[in-house]
Enzyme design. Structure first.
Site, PDB file in Angstrom:
ATOM      1  N   GLY A   1       0.857  -1.228  -0.015  1.00  0.00           N
ATOM      2  CA  GLY A   1       0.038  -0.014  -0.022  1.00  0.00           C
ATOM      3  C   GLY A   1       0.740   1.164  -0.144  1.00  0.00           C
ATOM      4  O   GLY A   1       1.844   1.411   0.271  1.00  0.00           O
ATOM      5  N   CYS A   2       0.426   2.444  -0.347  1.00  0.00           N
ATOM      6  CA  CYS A   2       1.213   3.583  -0.587  1.00  0.00           C
ATOM      7  C   CYS A   2       1.348   4.175   0.924  1.00  0.00           C
ATOM      8  O   CYS A   2       2.419   4.378   1.226  1.00  0.00           O
ATOM      9  CB  CYS A   2       0.145   4.656  -1.218  1.00  0.00           C
ATOM     10  SG  CYS A   2      -1.400   4.895  -0.563  1.00  0.00           S
ATOM     11  N   TRP A   3       0.502   4.004   1.994  1.00  0.00           N
ATOM     12  CA  TRP A   3       0.686   4.582   3.025  1.00  0.00           C
ATOM     13  C   TRP A   3       1.668   4.041   3.960  1.00  0.00           C
ATOM     14  O   TRP A   3       2.712   4.240   4.544  1.00  0.00           O
ATOM     15  CB  TRP A   3      -0.418   4.661   4.133  1.00  0.00           C
ATOM     16  CG  TRP A   3      -1.420   5.927   3.864  1.00  0.00           C
ATOM     17  CD1 TRP A   3      -2.505   6.223   3.231  1.00  0.00           C
ATOM     18  CD2 TRP A   3      -0.799   7.251   4.376  1.00  0.00           C
ATOM     19  NE1 TRP A   3      -2.726   7.529   3.155  1.00  0.00           N
ATOM     20  CE2 TRP A   3      -1.877   8.339   4.049  1.00  0.00           C
ATOM     21  CE3 TRP A   3       0.214   7.803   4.877  1.00  0.00           C
ATOM     22  CZ2 TRP A   3      -1.896   9.492   4.146  1.00  0.00           C
ATOM     23  CZ3 TRP A   3       0.409   9.117   5.308  1.00  0.00           C
ATOM     24  CH2 TRP A   3      -0.814  10.128   4.929  1.00  0.00           C
TER      25      TRP A   3
END
Length: 310
Positions: free
Chosen positions: A115-117
């Site tokens: 995921g990006c986060w």
């Protein structure tokens, strides 16, 4: 050999970005479901089973369905959803995780795109936990801001429809149960869930993720130079890495800490800021939420897997 690549969900935000990055490649053949058959499960199944590598850019349940439609032992999968990031039998698609991860991805049949986060905090925290500078049960807090593309099609349409009336800064995840917490905890080698406070800004893409550290209660308080060295040493010499570690500098502000700075690239730049007198540190990652945070990471993993096929 020309590898056949199928992007399941190629018309979504991440799928479109991946297709754009692959459009001019001569070493692959992109296969697609014919327009008139886009709603047919059988058509998707045909493409999934014809592909050498399938990249899933779908909601979690749809991604699980796509995996179930693969009936051979030759189609390899990169899943960009949350569905398989901590699942048994799936390799986490973050080549910089350690010195063996790139090879593990290259050889894997099933890869879960990060995921990006979580990526920025994992990149910052894992080296410190591995080096023993932070205990695994350290109370970690993560905050930051991402472009509205990180919220998917609905948020993109909402922000673009509101234009200048869209919120400049919108906190979310106020239930304190962000869906990326399991992967962040597992791959940063943490023994407890972090407290995560994300926000969306009125810009399309790019992000800054920050990890503030209150170090004073530790039995042994690490100095800023130790924190920086541990992070820099972790990534030194990694052939698969697209990470950069900024010099350790005493700055009041920096133009590099800007969410959109690396848009359109696969770069992630890590920063360490410290006040040794106060026993405080601030770790920061700057990257494109649609680059290293999504489509760029998928292409990086694809290239590793294609290299193993060559």
């Amino acid at each position: 050999m020309t590898a056949k690549i199928f992007i399941d969900g190629e018309h979504g935000t991440t799928g479109l970005q991946i297709r754009s990055r692959l459009a001019d490649r001569k070493d692959i053949e992109l296969i697609s479901v014919p327009t008139e058959r886009r709603k047919e499960k059988a058509a998707r199944a045909e493409c999934l089973n014809a592909a050498d590598i399938a990249i899933l850019c779908l909601p979690d349940d749809a991604a699980r369905e796509s995996v179930s439609l693969i009936e051979n032992d030759t189609t390899r999968v990169i899943d960009a959803s949350t569905a398989h990031r901590v699942a048994d039998g799936w390799v986490y698609g973050f080549p910089e995780l350690d010195r063996q991860q790139g090879r593990a991805i290259a050889e894997a049949r099933r890869v879960a795109n990060p995921g990006c986060w979580p990526q920025g905090p994992i990149a910052l925290l894992r080296p410190l936990v591995s080096a023993g500078l932070l205990p695994a049960d350290f109370p970690v807090t993560v905050n930051g801001i991402t472009g509205y593309s990180g919220g998917g099609r609905t948020m993109i349409e909402d922000y673009e429809a509101k234009g200048e009336d869209a919120p400049e800064f919108l906190l979310y995840g106020l239930s304190l149960s962000h869906k990326h917490l399991p992967e962040l905890r597992q791959y940063a080698n943490l023994a407890r869930d972090p407290l995560m406070q994300p926000a969306v800004g009125n810009f399309a893409q790019g992000m800054v993720a920050a990890v503030p550290l209150q170090l004073g209660h530790l039995d042994r308080v690490p100095k800023g130079e130790e924190l920086h060295a541990a992070i820099a040493d972790h990534y030194a010499g990694l052939e698969e890495s697209v990470l950069e570690v900024a010099p350790l500098e005493a700055l009041e502000r920096s133009p590099e800490i800007e969410p959109e700075r690396y848009n359109g690239t696969n770069t992630m730049r890590l920063h360490v800021f410290v006040n040794d007198t106060r026993a405080q540190a601030l770790l920061i990652a700057v990257y494109d939420n649609l680059g290293k945070g999504a489509s760029g990471a998928a292409v990086q993993n694809l290239d590793l897997m294609l290299g193993d096929m060559a």
